[in-house]
Design an enzyme around this catalytic site. Structure first.
Site, PDB file in Angstrom:
ATOM      1  N   ASN A 169       0.933  -1.215  -0.069  1.00 17.35           N
ATOM      2  CA  ASN A 169       0.107  -0.145   0.119  1.00 17.35           C
ATOM      3  C   ASN A 169       0.728   1.313  -0.012  1.00 17.35           C
ATOM      4  O   ASN A 169       0.772   2.115  -1.061  1.00 17.35           O
ATOM      5  CB  ASN A 169      -0.779   0.092   0.908  1.00 17.35           C
ATOM      6  N   ASP A 208      -1.607  -4.578 -12.830  1.00 17.19           N
ATOM      7  CA  ASP A 208      -0.728  -4.978 -14.004  1.00 17.19           C
ATOM      8  C   ASP A 208       0.727  -5.143 -13.204  1.00 17.19           C
ATOM      9  O   ASP A 208       1.327  -6.182 -13.461  1.00 17.19           O
ATOM     10  CB  ASP A 208      -0.738  -4.277 -15.292  1.00 17.19           C
ATOM     11  N   ASP A 234       3.795 -10.191 -16.773  1.00 20.68           N
ATOM     12  CA  ASP A 234       4.971 -11.193 -16.743  1.00 20.68           C
ATOM     13  C   ASP A 234       5.995 -10.456 -15.663  1.00 20.68           C
ATOM     14  O   ASP A 234       6.879 -11.243 -15.373  1.00 20.68           O
ATOM     15  CB  ASP A 234       5.210 -11.488 -18.036  1.00 20.68           C
ATOM     16  N   ASP A 290       2.583  -7.187   4.446  1.00 24.10           N
ATOM     17  CA  ASP A 290       2.880  -6.369   5.503  1.00 24.10           C
ATOM     18  C   ASP A 290       1.675  -5.443   5.699  1.00 24.10           C
ATOM     19  O   ASP A 290       0.651  -5.160   4.481  1.00 24.10           O
ATOM     20  CB  ASP A 290       3.863  -5.223   5.269  1.00 24.10           C
ATOM     21  N   GLU A 343      -0.304  -9.837   7.883  1.00 25.70           N
ATOM     22  CA  GLU A 343       0.114  -9.124   9.248  1.00 25.70           C
ATOM     23  C   GLU A 343      -1.189  -8.271   9.231  1.00 25.70           C
ATOM     24  O   GLU A 343      -1.233  -7.126   8.947  1.00 25.70           O
ATOM     25  CB  GLU A 343       1.207  -8.298   9.051  1.00 25.70           C
TER      26      GLU A 343
END
EC number: 3.2.1.1
Length: 485
Positions: A162, A230, A236, A255, A279
Site C-alpha cells: 500500500n 498489472d 509477466d 505487510d 499481518e
C-alpha cells in the site's frame, strides 16, 4: 511462662502433623513421599527407561524463522549473515525463512524496507544515497536464496503493497497541492519499472475511495486501477512474477493488510501461488477469521500472542488460555509467534512477552496446533538456542493429534496432544507457581513410564492401568511428557 511454653510445643507438634499431608494452593493433596527433587518414580524392579528417538516420529511439521529484527546489524552484510546461518537452521527443523522487504526504500542504507521506493532495486542501483540496501547487494540476496534452496529452505519475501515513499514532488490536482507521487528513473525508481504518478495513488480520476493507511496517505496505492494491478501481480514482469520467477522467492508475508482490501492478497496468490501470511495486527480472533475467509491466506495469530502475554505477563493467569484463539478454529491458517520485529522494537508493556516468560510461550506454540514462527533474536540468543532446538524437535515429531486441556487454573495449565497412529503425542505442563508442582491427569498411555522431553524435569512417573499419571512441572517453568522405550 511454663504454661505458654507447653502450649507452644503442642501447637508446633500439631502443625508438624498437618504438614505431613499438605495441600498445594489449588487444593490438591501432595504426598510427602513424592520426591520433588527429580528422583525417577519407577516401578520396583524396573530398569531406567530410555527416551524414544523423536526423529522416528516425524509428523511432517516444521517451523518458520523470522530472519531479522528491527534495525539489523551489521548494515550491508545481513544477507551474507543469513547465508551462513541457514544450513544450521535447516538441520534444526526450519523449513522457511521470512526476510524483510528486500527492495530499496527511501531511507537507503538505513531502510528496513518498509518505506518502499523502487520494488525492483535489490541493491543494484545508485539511489537514496546508496547502491546496496541495508541488507546487502542483489548478488548477496541471490546467493542467500540459492543457499536456502540448496538446504531445502524456502525464502518468504515481505511485501509492502500500500504505502510508497521516496518519490519526487509534483502538483497533485486531486489534492490541490504538491505531493511526493512522482516515481521515475530520476525520482526514486531507478529501475524504470513500475513508474508512478499521482494517478496511481488515492484519490485519482478513477477512485475516491481510500481504504486508509497509517503511513504516507498521499502515496497509498490504488489497487482498483488496472495499471497498478498489472504492475503488482498480473503482468509477466510484475512485482509478484519477477520476485518469484526471476529472484526465486517462494512465498509472501503481506505487510499491514489493514491498509488494503483482502481481495488484493487473493488475486496476488492466484497469480503466483506460494506460501503466504498476512499481518493483520489485531488480537480479535473474529477479525482474523474474517480476513482469512476473504483473502484465502493464513494470518499471523495475534489472538494467541496476546492471550499468551495476558496469561504469562499482564495478569499472570493461565485461565486466559481457555479463551477463543485463531488456532482453535483455523489451525491450518494460524501462524503463531511469541515475538516479532514490531513487538520487540518497542517492548511496550502490553505488546511484548517478557524474557523470563519467553520459553513458556514458545513451549505453548510449539506443542499446540498452528504454524509456529521463531524470532531470530530469540533463536540466536545463546541462553535460548539449545532450548529452542529441543522444542522445535518436539514440535516436528510428537506434537500430533487432537488437543485437549486436561487442567487449568490461575498458575497451572496442562494440555494433551492425543497422537496419531503410532505417534504417542505429548502432555504439556506449564506452571507459574514458585514451587515445583504435581498434578494427576489422564493420559493415553497405560502402565508406561514417562519422561520430560524438554529436559526441565528428571521426574519419571509411571501411568497406571487406566492411564492416570502424576506429572511434574518445575517452578515457573514447563515440562513436556511422553512415553519412554
Amino acid at each position: 511462662m511454663k504454661k505458654n511454653k507447653f502450649l507452644a510445643i503442642i501447637l508446633l507438634s500439631f502443625s508438624l502433623i498437618l504438614g505431613s499431608c499438605s495441600k498445594d494452593d489449588n487444593g490438591e493433596t501432595t504426598d510427602p513421599a513424592d520426591d520433588v527433587t527429580g528422583t525417577p518414580q519407577l516401578q520396583p524392579g524396573t530398569d531406567e527407561p530410555e527416551a524414544i528417538d523423536l526423529s522416528a516420529y516425524d509428523n511432517g511439521s516444521r517451523v518458520m524463522m523470522q530472519a531479522f529484527y528491527w534495525d539489523v546489524e551489521p548494515r550491508f552484510a545481513w544477507w551474507d549473515n543469513l547465508s551462513e546461518k541457514v544450513p544450521g537452521w535447516a538441520d534444526a527443523g526450519v523449513e522457511r525463512i521470512w526476510i524483510p522487504s528486500p527492495a530499496k526504500g527511501q531511507s537507503g542504507g538505513y531502510s528496513m524496507g518498509y518505506d518502499p521506493s523502487d520494488y525492483f532495486d535489490f541493491g543494484n542501483f545508485e539511489q537514496h544515497g546508496t547502491v546496496e540496501t541495508r541488507f546487502g547487494s542483489r548478488e548477496e540476496l541471490e546467493n542467500l536464496i540459492a543457499v536456502s534452496h540448496d538446504n531445502d529452505v524456502e525464502v518468504i519475501a515481505d511485501i509492502v503493497l500500500n504505502h510508497n515513499s521516496g518519490g519526487g514532488l509534483q502538483y497533485n490536482p486531486y489534492r490541490d497541492y504538491e505531493t511526493y507521487t512522482l516515481f521515475n528513473e530520476e525520482n526514486g525508481n531507478a529501475s524504470g519499472m513500475f513508474n508512478r504518478t499521482y494517478e496511481d495513488f488515492y484519490p485519482n480520476s478513477v477512485s475516491e475511495y481510500d481504504p486508509g493507511s497509517l503511513f504516507y496517505a498521499e502515496t497509498n496505492l490504488d489497487h482498483h486501477r488496472e495499471r497498478v494491478q498489472d504492475w503488482l501481480w498480473k503482468n509477466d514482469n510484475s512485482v509478484a512474477k519477477y520476485y518469484k520467477n526471476v529472484m526465486g522467492f517462494d512465498g509472501w508475508r503481506f505487510d499491514y493488510v489493514k491498509g488494503f482490501e483482502p481481495w488484493v492478497v487473493k488475486e496476488w496468490n492466484e497469480a503466483v501461488g506460494g506460501f503466504s501470511v498476512g499481518e493483520n495486527f489485531d488480537g480479535n480472533p473474529d477479525v482474523l477469521r474474517d480476513w482469512i475467509e476473504a483473502s484465502g491466506s493464513p494470518a499471523f495469530d495475534f489472538s494467541t500472542f496476546y492471550k499468551l502475554e495476558e496469561s504469562l505477563d499482564r495478569y499472570e493467569d493461565l485461565t486466559n488460555l481457555e479463551k477463543d484463539m485463531l488456532w482453535k478454529t483455523h489451525p491450518e491458517s494460524a501462524v503463531t509467534f511469541t515475538a516479532n520485529h514490531d513487538t520487540e522494537k518497542d517492548s511496550e508493556e502490553d505488546n511484548y512477552i517478557m524474557t523470563s516468560n519467553k520459553m513458556k510461550a514458545y513451549a505453548y506454540i510449539l506443542t499446540h496446533p498452528g504454524y509456529p514462527t521463531i524470532f531470530y533474536s530469540d533463536y540466536e540468543n545463546e541462553n535460548f538456542k539449545e532450548e529452542l532446538k529441543t522444542l522445535i524437535s518436539i514440535h516436528n515429531s510428537i506434537a500430533a493429534g487432537d488437543t485437549e486441556i486436561l487442567y487449568v487454573d490461575q498458575d497451572e495449565y496442562v494440555m494433551k496432544r492425543s497422537g496419531t497412529g503410532t505417534n504417542p503425542g505429548l502432555i504439556l505442563y506449564i506452571s507459574l507457581n514458585n514451587s515445583t508442582k504435581r498434578r494427576t491427569v489422564s493420559s493415553n498411555w497405560n502402565n508406561v513410564t514417562l519422561m520430560d522431553y524438554s529436559g526441565n524435569s528428571t521426574y519419571k512417573p509411571t501411568s497406571d492401568e487406566n492411564g492416570m499419571v502424576q506429572i511434574e512441572a518445575p517452578a515457573k517453568a514447563y515440562a513436556i511428557y511422553s512415553i519412554t522405550e
